[in-house]
Design a protein around this motif. Structure first.
Motif, PDB file in Angstrom:
ATOM      1  N   VAL A  50    -110.156 -15.470-107.660  1.00 19.02           N
ATOM      2  CA  VAL A  50    -111.359 -14.731-107.299  1.00 19.02           C
ATOM      3  C   VAL A  50    -110.974 -13.460-106.550  1.00 19.02           C
ATOM      4  O   VAL A  50    -111.570 -12.405-106.734  1.00 19.02           O
ATOM      5  N   LEU A  51    -109.928 -13.569-105.707  1.00 21.23           N
ATOM      6  CA  LEU A  51    -109.526 -12.450-104.864  1.00 21.23           C
ATOM      7  C   LEU A  51    -108.084 -12.640-104.413  1.00 21.23           C
ATOM      8  O   LEU A  51    -107.686 -13.745-104.049  1.00 21.23           O
ATOM      9  N   THR A  52    -107.334 -11.551-104.440  1.00 21.06           N
ATOM     10  CA  THR A  52    -105.990 -11.516-103.875  1.00 21.06           C
ATOM     11  C   THR A  52    -106.004 -10.471-102.770  1.00 21.06           C
ATOM     12  O   THR A  52    -106.360  -9.314-103.011  1.00 21.06           O
ATOM     13  N   VAL A  53    -105.644 -10.874-101.567  1.00 19.01           N
ATOM     14  CA  VAL A  53    -105.633  -9.977-100.415  1.00 19.01           C
ATOM     15  C   VAL A  53    -104.188  -9.759 -99.998  1.00 19.01           C
ATOM     16  O   VAL A  53    -103.461 -10.718 -99.723  1.00 19.01           O
ATOM     17  N   LEU A  54    -103.775  -8.500 -99.959  1.00 25.04           N
ATOM     18  CA  LEU A  54    -102.417  -8.156 -99.560  1.00 25.04           C
ATOM     19  C   LEU A  54    -102.345  -7.973 -98.047  1.00 25.04           C
ATOM     20  O   LEU A  54    -103.375  -7.794 -97.391  1.00 25.04           O
ATOM     21  N   GLN A  55    -101.133  -7.995 -97.523  1.00 22.17           N
ATOM     22  CA  GLN A  55    -100.944  -7.791 -96.094  1.00 22.17           C
ATOM     23  C   GLN A  55    -101.456  -6.407 -95.688  1.00 22.17           C
ATOM     24  O   GLN A  55    -101.292  -5.440 -96.429  1.00 22.17           O
ATOM     25  N   PRO A  56    -102.060  -6.290 -94.513  1.00 18.44           N
ATOM     26  CA  PRO A  56    -102.605  -5.002 -94.087  1.00 18.44           C
ATOM     27  C   PRO A  56    -101.513  -4.009 -93.696  1.00 18.44           C
ATOM     28  O   PRO A  56    -100.396  -4.389 -93.359  1.00 18.44           O
ATOM     29  N   SER A  57    -101.904  -2.746 -93.739  1.00 19.49           N
ATOM     30  CA  SER A  57    -101.061  -1.656 -93.238  1.00 19.49           C
ATOM     31  C   SER A  57    -101.808  -1.010 -92.094  1.00 19.49           C
ATOM     32  O   SER A  57    -103.039  -0.886 -92.131  1.00 19.49           O
ATOM     33  N   TYR A  58    -101.072  -0.581 -91.079  1.00 19.88           N
ATOM     34  CA  TYR A  58    -101.731   0.114 -89.976  1.00 19.88           C
ATOM     35  C   TYR A  58    -102.153   1.501 -90.421  1.00 19.88           C
ATOM     36  O   TYR A  58    -101.438   2.194 -91.133  1.00 19.88           O
TER      37      TYR A  58
END
Length: 131
Positions: A50-58
């Motif tokens: 349904v959704l793939t969330v990648l690690q955040p970037s500052y």
């Protein structure tokens, strides 16, 4: 090819906030981590992503928002956090989160999750869907 979604948040989004937002949209979703936490995926029936969330970037420069998302209606809290981070990186930790959702009904659920995350943290969600 996947639908690209961007979440801009005035602060780091916790895994708990992400999971709570997802389950608020659909409590039947499954969860898996990919590449030891590099990505989180939400699934329906343990197979349909349904959704793939990648690690955040500052987000360190306010002008990056307009360069990468021209014309986006960005929450004032995100812009302010980006301005503070430019002046004093220790003062704020705004983030840019990339997510991917399929171009079908499952992807609509993914987009709703991202909007819920952005709403929960006072951020902005931009769904690249051609609209």
């Amino acid at each position: 090819m996947s639908r690209e979604i961007t979440i801009l948040a005035p602060r780091t989004v916790t895994d708990l906030e992400l999971v709570e937002s997802a389950y608020g949209v659909d409590p039947e979703l499954g969860l898996r981590r990919v590449n030891p936490g590099a990505m989180i995926q939400f699934l329906r029936d343990d197979k349909d992503v349904v959704l793939t969330v990648l690690q955040p970037s500052y987000l360190r420069a306010p002008d990056e928002i307009d360069r990468m998302l021209p014309g986006a209606d960005v929450a004032a809290a995100v812009r302010e956090a980006a301005r503070r981070a430019t002046a004093d990186p220790a003062a704020a930790q705004p983030v840019w989160i990339e997510a991917l959702a399929p171009w079908d009904e499952h992807g609509e659920t993914g987009a709703r999750i991202c909007r819920a995350v952005a709403a929960a943290v006072g951020g902005t969600c931009v769904v690249q869907d051609g609209r």
